[in-house]
Design a protein around this motif. Structure first.
Motif, PDB file in Angstrom:
ATOM      1  N   ILE A 187       7.631  22.880  28.235  1.00 17.40           N
ATOM      2  CA  ILE A 187       7.214  22.150  28.033  1.00 17.40           C
ATOM      3  C   ILE A 187       7.261  20.575  28.932  1.00 17.40           C
ATOM      4  CG2 ILE A 187       7.125  22.428  25.395  1.00 17.40           C
ATOM      5  CD1 ILE A 187       9.030  20.308  25.002  1.00 17.40           C
ATOM      6  N   ARG A 188       8.533  20.248  29.843  1.00 15.90           N
ATOM      7  CA  ARG A 188       8.967  19.690  30.792  1.00 15.90           C
ATOM      8  C   ARG A 188       7.565  18.887  31.561  1.00 15.90           C
ATOM      9  NH1 ARG A 188      13.588  20.454  34.327  1.00 15.90           N
ATOM     10  NH2 ARG A 188      14.199  20.183  31.797  1.00 15.90           N
ATOM     11  N   GLY A 189       6.906  17.831  31.077  1.00 17.27           N
ATOM     12  CA  GLY A 189       6.297  17.297  31.735  1.00 17.27           C
ATOM     13  C   GLY A 189       4.458  17.160  31.549  1.00 17.27           C
ATOM     14  N   ASP A 190       4.269  18.078  30.625  1.00 17.95           N
ATOM     15  CA  ASP A 190       2.684  18.133  29.995  1.00 17.95           C
ATOM     16  C   ASP A 190       2.349  18.605  28.218  1.00 17.95           C
ATOM     17  OD1 ASP A 190       3.879  20.605  30.471  1.00 17.95           O
ATOM     18  OD2 ASP A 190       2.151  21.742  31.510  1.00 17.95           O
ATOM     19  N   ASN A 191       3.500  17.938  28.106  1.00 20.92           N
ATOM     20  CA  ASN A 191       3.474  18.474  26.312  1.00 20.92           C
ATOM     21  C   ASN A 191       3.541  19.848  25.900  1.00 20.92           C
ATOM     22  OD1 ASN A 191       3.236  15.324  26.940  1.00 20.92           O
ATOM     23  ND2 ASN A 191       2.617  16.017  24.869  1.00 20.92           N
ATOM     24  N   GLY A 192       3.871  21.081  27.237  1.00 18.54           N
ATOM     25  CA  GLY A 192       4.008  22.698  26.981  1.00 18.54           C
ATOM     26  C   GLY A 192       2.154  22.544  27.162  1.00 18.54           C
ATOM     27  N   TYR A 193       1.376  22.183  27.905  1.00 18.31           N
ATOM     28  CA  TYR A 193      -0.239  22.815  27.755  1.00 18.31           C
ATOM     29  C   TYR A 193       0.066  23.638  28.631  1.00 18.31           C
ATOM     30  CZ  TYR A 193      -4.003  23.161  30.541  1.00 18.31           C
ATOM     31  OH  TYR A 193      -5.453  23.468  31.104  1.00 18.31           O
ATOM     32  N   GLY A 194       0.683  23.919  29.186  1.00 15.37           N
ATOM     33  CA  GLY A 194       1.072  25.584  30.125  1.00 15.37           C
ATOM     34  C   GLY A 194       1.166  27.000  28.947  1.00 15.37           C
ATOM     35  N   LEU A 195       1.534  25.812  28.004  1.00 17.43           N
ATOM     36  CA  LEU A 195       2.027  26.933  27.174  1.00 17.43           C
ATOM     37  C   LEU A 195       0.879  27.441  26.453  1.00 17.43           C
ATOM     38  CD1 LEU A 195       5.560  25.488  25.357  1.00 17.43           C
ATOM     39  CD2 LEU A 195       4.982  27.601  27.590  1.00 17.43           C
TER      40      LEU A 195
END
Length: 403
Positions: free
Chosen positions: A79-87
């Protein structure tokens, strides 16, 4: 401010993922309403089980093949750096990947064995689909760069007319060819014996759920809140209306054609929904609805291909049309936004069809040869519900009758 923007993107894509997840209920009820009563439970279980298998295949293998991303790290790292956007992006794209076996399920309904189909799902979602997905949406192998250098534009498929729908439809055609028709569907004298849908209201419900979820499928394909376009929503609406009205006329008021015609329009608009004018979207949908009715009748009555829900004409043929239509109606001379090449659309679409047809033929052919793909004659006669799940869709009613 950056945290707020990241959080907005997370919520935007999450809502898209939830809407497309809900579409799987639409796939389920569309199939439940179309198959016979003795196969309704199997339709429901297949769709949700396929989704479970798809999740694991895409999480551990498929997403890495398409995007080079692994989730085998600590939670803080994820979740580091993008609020877990990648998830949530994974969740969103997973729902697209899982649509492949949901599409196939409708074509092979009423005679395919359960666990061999789960194996096919794992192979297709883990290996085949992400291979083509990576080419189109992550520029693998330099194919997109080659098309842009040669024709001035990459292959454009905004929301998956070809990447998702044509891929699923052409794989399904190969699976249906390997399985053969349901027993009793075609007579030796050339006659085609009707097998009517079991429940038109369920069929209609499935179509409506898919229609509503499709606005998440298309609009949220922008994948960033700031990139969302109202044009995509309006084009989706116009294509859906064009498809259902064309199918209404061409299908002579048949409810199955009407409800699937709306879906054909939505399949076709996915590729160019961010490019074309709303009137172009209406035309794209109308052609897709017409194609669906015409090809479905050819498939069933002349070519004698027992594709139960007509997933090849609905997703395979309409998906191909959508890929080509983006190159035609996306041109500025026809009111589109430009930046698209007809030749790139043609070659990108043909590549998707080739990969899907070849993979479908190999995967289902090997499964059929090695472990068997089809129910026995007795199991098919009894129905997949009792043969595989040991319960019917209406157990209390069936028990009362047996008394």
């Amino acid at each position: 401010m950056q945290a707020a923007l990241s959080g907005g993107d997370v919520f935007f894509v999450l809502m898209g993922a939830v809407m497309v997840l809900a579409m799987h209920a639409g796939f389920a009820f569309l199939e439940v309403g179309t198959v016979r009563r003795k196969n309704q439970v199997n339709a429901l279980v297949k769709i949700i089980a396929d989704f479970g298998v798809s999740t694991l295949a895409y999480f551990f293998v498929g997403y890495w093949i398409a995007y080079g991303v692994s989730f085998l790290h600590g939670a803080d790292t994820l979740i580091r750096g993008d609020n877990g956007y990648g998830l949530v992006k994974f969740f969103f794209l997973l729902t697209f990947a899982a649509a492949i076996p949901a599409i196939i399920s409708g074509g092979i309904a009423e005679r395919a064995r359960f666990y061999p189909q789960m194996l096919a799902t794992a192979l297709l979602v883990g290996l085949v689909y992400p291979f083509y997905e990576g080419i189109v949406w992550n520029a693998h192998f330099g194919i997109q760069a080659w098309l842009k250098g040669l024709f001035g534009a990459q292959f454009h498929d905004f929301a998956g007319s070809v990447v998702v729908h044509a891929m699923g439809g052409w794989i399904a055609l190969m699976a249906v060819r390997h399985l053969g028709p349901r027993r009793g569907r075609f007579g030796k004298d050339g006659a085609v014996h009707a097998i009517p849908p079991s429940n038109i209201p369920f069929l209609a419900l499935g179509s409506w759920i898919l229609v509503v979820g499709w606005f998440g499928f298309n609009v949220m394909s922008a994948q960033r809140l700031e990139a969302a376009l109202g044009l995509v929503a309006l084009n989706s609406l116009m294509a859906m209306v064009g498809g259902l009205l064309a199918a209404l006329v061409m299908g002579r008021n048949d409810p199955g054609f009407v409800h699937n015609g709306a879906l054909a329009g939505l399949v076709a608009i996915c590729a160019g929904s961010d490019l074309v004018h709303p009137l172009g979207a209406l035309a794209i949908g109308a052609v897709a609805g017409t194609l669906f009715v015409y090809v479905f009748e050819l498939q069933q009555y002349r070519w004698r291909i027992d594709d139960v829900l007509g997933v090849w004409p609905l997703h395979g043929v309409a998906g191909v049309w959508g890929g080509l239509a983006a190159g035609i109606f996306g041109q500025q001379v026809l009111g589109g936004r430009g930046g698209v090449s007809i030749m790139s659309q043609l070659l990108g679409t043909l590549l998707g069809v080739l990969i899907a047809a070849l993979a479908g033929y190999i995967v289902y052919g090997l499964i059929q040869r090695l472990i068997g793909l089809r129910l026995s004659q007795e199991q098919e006669y009894d129905g997949a519900d009792l043969s595989m799940h040991k319960i019917s869709a209406y157990p209390e009613e069936d028990t009362s009758r047996s008394r």
